[in-house]
Design a protein around this motif. Sequence first.
Motif, PDB file in Angstrom:
ATOM      1  N   ASP A  84       0.791  -1.226   0.000  1.00 31.34           N
ATOM      2  CA  ASP A  84       0.000   0.000   0.000  1.00 31.34           C
ATOM      3  C   ASP A  84       0.822   1.274   0.000  1.00 31.34           C
ATOM      4  OD1 ASP A  84      -2.682   1.079   0.021  1.00 31.34           O
ATOM      5  OD2 ASP A  84      -2.258   1.806   2.044  1.00 31.34           O
ATOM      6  N   ASP A  85       2.158   1.162   0.053  1.00 24.16           N
ATOM      7  CA  ASP A  85       2.915   2.407   0.147  1.00 24.16           C
ATOM      8  C   ASP A  85       4.321   2.346  -0.438  1.00 24.16           C
ATOM      9  OD1 ASP A  85       2.814   5.146   1.040  1.00 24.16           O
ATOM     10  OD2 ASP A  85       4.280   4.621   2.563  1.00 24.16           O
ATOM     11  N   ASN A  86       5.034   1.226  -0.282  1.00 21.84           N
ATOM     12  CA  ASN A  86       6.437   1.186  -0.693  1.00 21.84           C
ATOM     13  C   ASN A  86       6.816  -0.128  -1.370  1.00 21.84           C
ATOM     14  OD1 ASN A  86       6.746   3.051   2.137  1.00 21.84           O
ATOM     15  ND2 ASN A  86       7.809   3.775   0.310  1.00 21.84           N
ATOM     16  N   PRO A  87       6.273  -0.392  -2.550  1.00 18.46           N
ATOM     17  CA  PRO A  87       6.718  -1.565  -3.306  1.00 18.46           C
ATOM     18  C   PRO A  87       8.094  -1.328  -3.931  1.00 18.46           C
ATOM     19  CG  PRO A  87       5.207  -0.304  -4.635  1.00 18.46           C
ATOM     20  CD  PRO A  87       5.247   0.371  -3.283  1.00 18.46           C
ATOM     21  N   VAL A  88       8.704  -2.417  -4.379  1.00 19.93           N
ATOM     22  CA  VAL A  88      10.004  -2.367  -5.044  1.00 19.93           C
ATOM     23  C   VAL A  88       9.825  -2.818  -6.487  1.00 19.93           C
ATOM     24  CG1 VAL A  88      12.364  -3.260  -5.075  1.00 19.93           C
ATOM     25  CG2 VAL A  88      11.220  -2.837  -2.890  1.00 19.93           C
ATOM     26  N   VAL A  89      10.485  -2.138  -7.418  1.00 24.11           N
ATOM     27  CA  VAL A  89      10.467  -2.530  -8.826  1.00 24.11           C
ATOM     28  C   VAL A  89      11.893  -2.859  -9.257  1.00 24.11           C
ATOM     29  CG1 VAL A  89      10.053  -1.764 -11.192  1.00 24.11           C
ATOM     30  CG2 VAL A  89       8.425  -1.177  -9.389  1.00 24.11           C
ATOM     31  N   ARG A  90      12.046  -3.986  -9.966  1.00 23.82           N
ATOM     32  CA  ARG A  90      13.349  -4.375 -10.507  1.00 23.82           C
ATOM     33  C   ARG A  90      13.270  -4.550 -12.014  1.00 23.82           C
ATOM     34  NH1 ARG A  90      16.857  -9.003  -7.795  1.00 23.82           N
ATOM     35  NH2 ARG A  90      18.297  -8.097  -9.318  1.00 23.82           N
TER      36      ARG A  90
ATOM     37  N   ARG B 109       9.625  -6.469 -12.892  1.00 22.54           N
ATOM     38  CA  ARG B 109       8.742  -7.042 -11.878  1.00 22.54           C
ATOM     39  C   ARG B 109       8.542  -6.059 -10.733  1.00 22.54           C
ATOM     40  NH1 ARG B 109       7.783 -12.462 -12.670  1.00 22.54           N
ATOM     41  NH2 ARG B 109       6.883 -12.686 -10.581  1.00 22.54           N
ATOM     42  N   VAL B 110       7.383  -6.167 -10.088  1.00 25.46           N
ATOM     43  CA  VAL B 110       7.081  -5.381  -8.899  1.00 25.46           C
ATOM     44  C   VAL B 110       6.949  -6.336  -7.718  1.00 25.46           C
ATOM     45  CG1 VAL B 110       4.582  -5.373  -9.395  1.00 25.46           C
ATOM     46  CG2 VAL B 110       5.562  -3.634  -7.878  1.00 25.46           C
ATOM     47  N   TYR B 111       7.474  -5.939  -6.564  1.00 26.25           N
ATOM     48  CA  TYR B 111       7.589  -6.804  -5.393  1.00 26.25           C
ATOM     49  C   TYR B 111       6.934  -6.157  -4.169  1.00 26.25           C
ATOM     50  CZ  TYR B 111      11.425  -9.009  -8.052  1.00 26.25           C
ATOM     51  OH  TYR B 111      12.187  -9.631  -9.016  1.00 26.25           O
ATOM     52  N   GLY B 112       6.385  -6.987  -3.299  1.00 24.71           N
ATOM     53  CA  GLY B 112       5.985  -6.530  -1.982  1.00 24.71           C
ATOM     54  C   GLY B 112       7.214  -6.261  -1.125  1.00 24.71           C
ATOM     55  N   SER B 113       7.016  -5.530  -0.034  1.00 29.74           N
ATOM     56  CA  SER B 113       8.145  -5.175   0.834  1.00 29.74           C
ATOM     57  C   SER B 113       7.690  -5.130   2.289  1.00 29.74           C
ATOM     58  CB  SER B 113       8.711  -3.807   0.424  1.00 29.74           C
ATOM     59  OG  SER B 113       7.933  -2.752   0.982  1.00 29.74           O
ATOM     60  N   PRO B 114       8.651  -4.999   3.236  1.00 26.45           N
ATOM     61  CA  PRO B 114       8.285  -4.869   4.653  1.00 26.45           C
ATOM     62  C   PRO B 114       7.827  -3.472   5.029  1.00 26.45           C
ATOM     63  CG  PRO B 114      10.579  -5.606   4.387  1.00 26.45           C
ATOM     64  CD  PRO B 114      10.104  -5.104   3.070  1.00 26.45           C
ATOM     65  N   TRP B 115       7.734  -2.574   4.039  1.00 31.67           N
ATOM     66  CA  TRP B 115       7.349  -1.186   4.306  1.00 31.67           C
ATOM     67  C   TRP B 115       6.050  -0.896   3.565  1.00 31.67           C
ATOM     68  CZ3 TRP B 115      12.270  -2.107   1.853  1.00 31.67           C
ATOM     69  CH2 TRP B 115      13.279  -2.402   2.783  1.00 31.67           C
ATOM     70  N   SER B 116       4.996  -0.600   4.324  1.00 34.25           N
ATOM     71  CA  SER B 116       3.687  -0.450   3.665  1.00 34.25           C
ATOM     72  C   SER B 116       2.846   0.659   4.270  1.00 34.25           C
ATOM     73  CB  SER B 116       2.915  -1.775   3.711  1.00 34.25           C
ATOM     74  OG  SER B 116       1.762  -1.721   2.900  1.00 34.25           O
ATOM     75  N   GLY B 117       3.474   1.667   4.845  1.00 35.49           N
ATOM     76  CA  GLY B 117       2.729   2.837   5.314  1.00 35.49           C
ATOM     77  C   GLY B 117       1.728   2.509   6.395  1.00 35.49           C
ATOM     78  N   LYS B 118       0.539   3.122   6.296  1.00 37.71           N
ATOM     79  CA  LYS B 118      -0.475   2.990   7.337  1.00 37.71           C
ATOM     80  C   LYS B 118      -1.275   1.694   7.221  1.00 37.71           C
ATOM     81  CE  LYS B 118      -1.048   8.012   7.690  1.00 37.71           C
ATOM     82  NZ  LYS B 118      -1.958   9.165   7.474  1.00 37.71           N
ATOM     83  N   THR B 119      -1.248   1.071   6.047  1.00 38.76           N
ATOM     84  CA  THR B 119      -1.969  -0.187   5.856  1.00 38.76           C
ATOM     85  C   THR B 119      -0.989  -1.335   5.956  1.00 38.76           C
ATOM     86  OG1 THR B 119      -3.541   0.878   4.370  1.00 38.76           O
ATOM     87  CG2 THR B 119      -3.426  -1.516   4.293  1.00 38.76           C
ATOM     88  N   PRO B 120      -1.092  -2.188   6.959  1.00 40.23           N
ATOM     89  CA  PRO B 120      -0.147  -3.310   7.086  1.00 40.23           C
ATOM     90  C   PRO B 120      -0.366  -4.343   5.992  1.00 40.23           C
ATOM     91  CG  PRO B 120      -1.872  -3.469   8.760  1.00 40.23           C
ATOM     92  CD  PRO B 120      -2.081  -2.159   8.053  1.00 40.23           C
ATOM     93  N   CYS B 121       0.568  -4.411   5.066  1.00 43.58           N
ATOM     94  CA  CYS B 121       0.491  -5.384   3.969  1.00 43.58           C
ATOM     95  C   CYS B 121       1.926  -5.764   3.624  1.00 43.58           C
ATOM     96  CB  CYS B 121      -0.242  -4.791   2.768  1.00 43.58           C
ATOM     97  SG  CYS B 121      -0.483  -5.968   1.418  1.00 43.58           S
ATOM     98  N   TYR B 122       2.438  -6.776   4.295  1.00 43.16           N
ATOM     99  CA  TYR B 122       3.853  -7.146   4.182  1.00 43.16           C
ATOM    100  C   TYR B 122       3.947  -8.517   3.519  1.00 43.16           C
ATOM    101  CZ  TYR B 122       3.551  -3.620   7.848  1.00 43.16           C
ATOM    102  OH  TYR B 122       3.251  -2.499   8.566  1.00 43.16           O
TER     103      TYR B 122
END
Length: 285
Positions: free
Chosen positions: A176-182, A189-202
């Motif tokens: 919801d806030d800080n995905p990673v793109v490689r 590709r786009v990846y999930g991350s341990p950083w997701s702002g106010k919505t917890p989505c790790y």
Amino acid sequence: MERKIYEVAGHRFAVTADEALTRQMTQYAPFAVDDDGSNPVFCLTEVGEEPFPDSAMTVETTQDDDGSQIVAGHTADGSSYFEFLLFGDRSARIIASPGYKSAKVWLDKHQLFGINNALMVMYALATANLRTALFHSAVVSRGGRGYMFLGKSGTGKSTHASLWCRYLEGTELVNDDNPVVRVLDDEIRVYGSPWSGKTPCYRNISFPLGGIVQLSQAPYNKIRQLRSIQAYASLVPSISGKRWDRAVADGLHETENALAGGVRVWHLECLPDEAAAQLCSSTIE
């Protein structure tokens, strides 16, 4: 002290911190890996009782975002310096080595917030020359692809992502806030991350990047595809990085060029309604 290894978007990093703190870092659990002896892209070490260096710090820029603040600068010997504050309270300070391969962190109040921000900044800088970008974005998956929504804070990135999840069958939130793109050799590709702002989505998941949508609020719904130069310009404000550092800037420029030329980028002027999600999905998919 306890040493942990995590892997985000294929890049490993090491954290050495007090065990009581690492137990609180639950959002990193999906990204935890065994230490196989390979060199991580960076190492972050909590200093414990070591005093912060008594030397002058030069501030280069300050970034404010909804109660949090990041101060960036350098020490008297030229090392990179960052300070993180939450509602005026200092939570952490880091001093990083050249190339951002290692850093020491001094923690104050709101320690979990502090170490999260330190890790996020170090990750963005240490991977900038590895065809990797940490975005300020919401991202969803649908039909085996990932779709990113960009925009200034308050534009409605999270709202639009939630509209996709609510009204478009098979849609799931990736971050919801800080995905990673490689940018890989054969795909982006786009990846999930341990950083997701106010919505917890790790979520430790990834998808081929199917499209990027820049959002802006409007009293109507209208979408158009951006040409390469417009696409490039729309990406830059949403990518984290220390752009006055030449090596970081050059790495991000290479990634941004690849994205602008390899992924379709759209501009969606929209209302926060189902029709906007339907228009967006039917166009970009």
